[in-house]
Design an enzyme around this catalytic site. Sequence first.
Site, PDB file in Angstrom:
ATOM      1  N   LYS A 121       0.844  -1.196   0.000  1.00 33.51           N
ATOM      2  CA  LYS A 121       0.000   0.000   0.000  1.00 33.51           C
ATOM      3  C   LYS A 121       0.885   1.255   0.000  1.00 33.51           C
ATOM      4  CE  LYS A 121      -3.973  -2.024   2.383  1.00 33.51           C
ATOM      5  NZ  LYS A 121      -4.928  -1.922   1.259  1.00 33.51           N
TER       6      LYS A 121
ATOM      7  N   ARG B 299      -9.982 -11.929   0.874  1.00 31.81           N
ATOM      8  CA  ARG B 299     -10.728 -13.009   0.227  1.00 31.81           C
ATOM      9  C   ARG B 299     -10.025 -14.349   0.420  1.00 31.81           C
ATOM     10  NH1 ARG B 299     -10.377  -9.826  -5.320  1.00 31.81           N
ATOM     11  NH2 ARG B 299     -10.304  -8.178  -3.774  1.00 31.81           N
TER      12      ARG B 299
HETATM   13  N1  BES Z   1      -8.201  -4.072   3.549  1.00 30.70           N
HETATM   14  C1  BES Z   1      -8.305  -3.677   2.204  1.00 30.70           C
HETATM   15  C2  BES Z   1      -9.622  -2.967   1.901  1.00 30.70           C
HETATM   16  C3  BES Z   1      -9.871  -1.656   2.584  1.00 30.70           C
HETATM   17  C4  BES Z   1      -9.608  -0.487   1.935  1.00 30.70           C
HETATM   18  C5  BES Z   1     -10.411  -1.609   3.855  1.00 30.70           C
HETATM   19  C6  BES Z   1      -9.843   0.718   2.556  1.00 30.70           C
HETATM   20  C7  BES Z   1     -10.650  -0.405   4.478  1.00 30.70           C
HETATM   21  C8  BES Z   1     -10.379   0.766   3.827  1.00 30.70           C
HETATM   22  C9  BES Z   1      -8.196  -4.879   1.271  1.00 30.70           C
HETATM   23  O1  BES Z   1      -7.476  -5.945   1.737  1.00 30.70           O
HETATM   24  C10 BES Z   1      -7.548  -4.388   0.022  1.00 30.70           C
HETATM   25  O2  BES Z   1      -6.422  -3.993   0.084  1.00 30.70           O
HETATM   26  N2  BES Z   1      -8.283  -4.418  -1.086  1.00 30.70           N
HETATM   27  C11 BES Z   1      -7.788  -3.978  -2.339  1.00 30.70           C
HETATM   28  C12 BES Z   1      -8.192  -5.009  -3.351  1.00 30.70           C
HETATM   29  C13 BES Z   1      -7.477  -4.876  -4.659  1.00 30.70           C
HETATM   30  C14 BES Z   1      -6.030  -5.213  -4.493  1.00 30.70           C
HETATM   31  C15 BES Z   1      -8.110  -5.799  -5.662  1.00 30.70           C
HETATM   32  C16 BES Z   1      -8.422  -2.634  -2.680  1.00 30.70           C
HETATM   33  O3  BES Z   1      -9.575  -2.411  -2.299  1.00 30.70           O
HETATM   34  O4  BES Z   1      -7.766  -1.808  -3.289  1.00 30.70           O
HETATM   35 ZN    ZN Z   2      -5.378  -5.766   1.299  1.00 30.36          ZN
END
Ligand code: BES
Ligand code: ZN
Length: 502
Positions: free
Chosen positions: A277, A351
Site C-alpha cells: 500500500k 478473500r
Molecule cells: N483491507 C483492504 C480494503 C480496505 C480499503 C479496507 C480501505 C478499508 C479501507 C483490502 O485488503 C484491500 O487492500 N483491497 C484492495 C483489493 C485490490 C487489491 C483488488 C483494494 O480495495 O484496493
Molecule cells: Zn489488502
Amino acid sequence: MKTEVTGVNFNEVQAEVLIVGTFKHPENTQYWSELVSFYGASLEKWVKSGDISTDRKKLTKLPALQDGKLQRIFFVGLGDRKSLTEDDLREIFGMVGKELVASKSTNISIWLDSFTNEDIEIEDATYLAAEGIGMGLYQVPHFKTTSNANDYYLDNIELLTTSDEKEILSFFNLGQVYAEAVNEARTLVNMPSNVLTATKMAEYAKELAETYDFEYEELGKAEMEELGMGAILAVNQGSTEEPRLIVMKYRANDDWSDVIGLVGKGVTYDTGGYSIKSKDGLVGMKGDMGGAAAVLGAMRIIGETSPSKNVIAVIAATDNMISGNAFKPDDVITSLSGKTIEILNTDAEGRLVLADAVTYAKQQGANYIVDVATLTGGVIVALGKDKTGALTNNETFFETFLEASVETGEFVWRLPLTEKDKKRIRKSDVADLNNSPGRDGHMIFGGGFVGEFVDNTPWIHLDIAGTSESSVSHDLGPKGGTGSMVRTLATLVERMSMESEE
Ligand code: BES
Ligand code: ZN
Ligand code: ZN
C-alpha cells in the site's frame, strides 16, 4: 449501572438531569401540563419563543429552577410528531448519550413516554433509548499518559413511564446489551495491531466463549498446515505473528443440523504485502479486522439473548506483512477446499483468509453463511462510507437479512454478481481461480471470490470497508470504529430463530 422505573412524577425525580422529548406542540404530550406546573409557566413561554427548541435534533439545556437534586433539564427537540421514525429516535438518543459524556452527568432520569408517537410505542422508545444512549456514551480508549479523559461513567438511570415496570426494564436491558456489544466491537477495531495481534484476538474470543458457554476451538499454524489451509497460511507467511482460526459454537439445541455460520475477516494489519500500500493507504489498516469484530460483537448478543438457532462463528485472524518469507504475486497456493489460486495481488488478502474460513465453517456444519469483511476500497467508491455493500446467492435468505438491517437502521445495498463476473474470477492459465481480476467493479470480484467457496449454501457477503470506521464524530458515536453489522447480524439470527420456531 443501576436502572429503575418510576411513574411520571416530576416532583420526585432523584437524578441530576431530566431528559424530556419535545415534539412540536408539546402541550399535546400527556403529562406536559404537570411538567409545566413543576417547572413553572415560563416553560410554555420559552417553547413559544423558541428558547426551548422543538426542532428535530436540537438540544436545549436549562437549569432546574427548584432547589433539590435536579440540576438541569435537557429538552430534546423531536420535530413534527407524525414524521419521527425509529432511526431518527435512535440517533437522537445517541446525541443525548454524547451530551451526557460531555457534561459528565452521572445520574439521569428519562421521561420515556415523551418520546412516543403513533408509530413508536413505549417498548420501542425504551429499547431505542438504551441502545442509542449506550452507543452515544462510547469513548475511544487511549494510551495518553497525561490525560484523564474516559474517567466518566453513567451510574444511575431512572425511567419515568406509566407502563409496566418489568416490561420496560426488559426492553431497556436488551437495548443495553446491543449497545455494549457494539461498543466492544468498536474497541477491538480501535486497538492498534501491536496490541491486538491474532493471538490476542483469540484470547479475547476464548474469554467470550467461557462467559457464554460456547464451544471453543482455536487453530494455530501447525493445525492449519496439517489441515491444508494454504490460503490463510499464505497471507500469514511473511509475519512473525502466528495466525489463528477462531471457532465458536453456540448450540441452541442438541441437533447440530441447522446452523448459521458467521465468518469474519480478522486481518489485524494489512500492509498489502509485496503489492504494498502507499504510505497514506497504510494508515488505518489496524481496522482491517472489522469483520471479526462484528462477528464477536454479534456472538456477545447471542450469548446474552440465547436465540433458538445454532450458530458457528469462524474468524480468520492474521496480519498481512512483508519479509523474505512473504507470499508474492505469481505464487500459486492451494486452499483448504482443494481449489488452487493464482496470486495476482497480495493486497487482495481478505478473500484468501475468508476462503479457508468459509470452507471450515461448511465442514463444521454451517448450512447458511454470512461473511463480513473490510474487503475492498471499491465498495467505498460505489456506495460511500455509510452503506454496507452486499452480494448473495439466495433471494429468500437475503430478504430476511435485509429486514433485519432495516430494523437496526444499518443501511445495506446489494450489488450484482453475474456469471461473467464469476468467469473472470475463474480465469487463470495456471490455477482454478485468480485473486484479483481487475479494478473495474472490484467489490464484486472480492465478494464473488469468497462465493466460489460456499457453492450452493445460502450465502450473504457483506463488505464493510466503508462502514466499519467513521472518519468523523457522528450521532451514534465518536470518530473511529463503528461496530458496523454487530446489531444486524444478531438481529438476523434472532429472526431466523423465530422462523425456525414457527
Ligand atoms: N483491507 C483492504 C480494503 C480496505 C480499503 C479496507 C480501505 C478499508 C479501507 C483490502 O485488503 C484491500 O487492500 N483491497 C484492495 C483489493 C485490490 C487489491 C483488488 C483494494 O480495495 O484496493
Ligand atoms: Zn489488502
Ligand atoms: Zn485487507
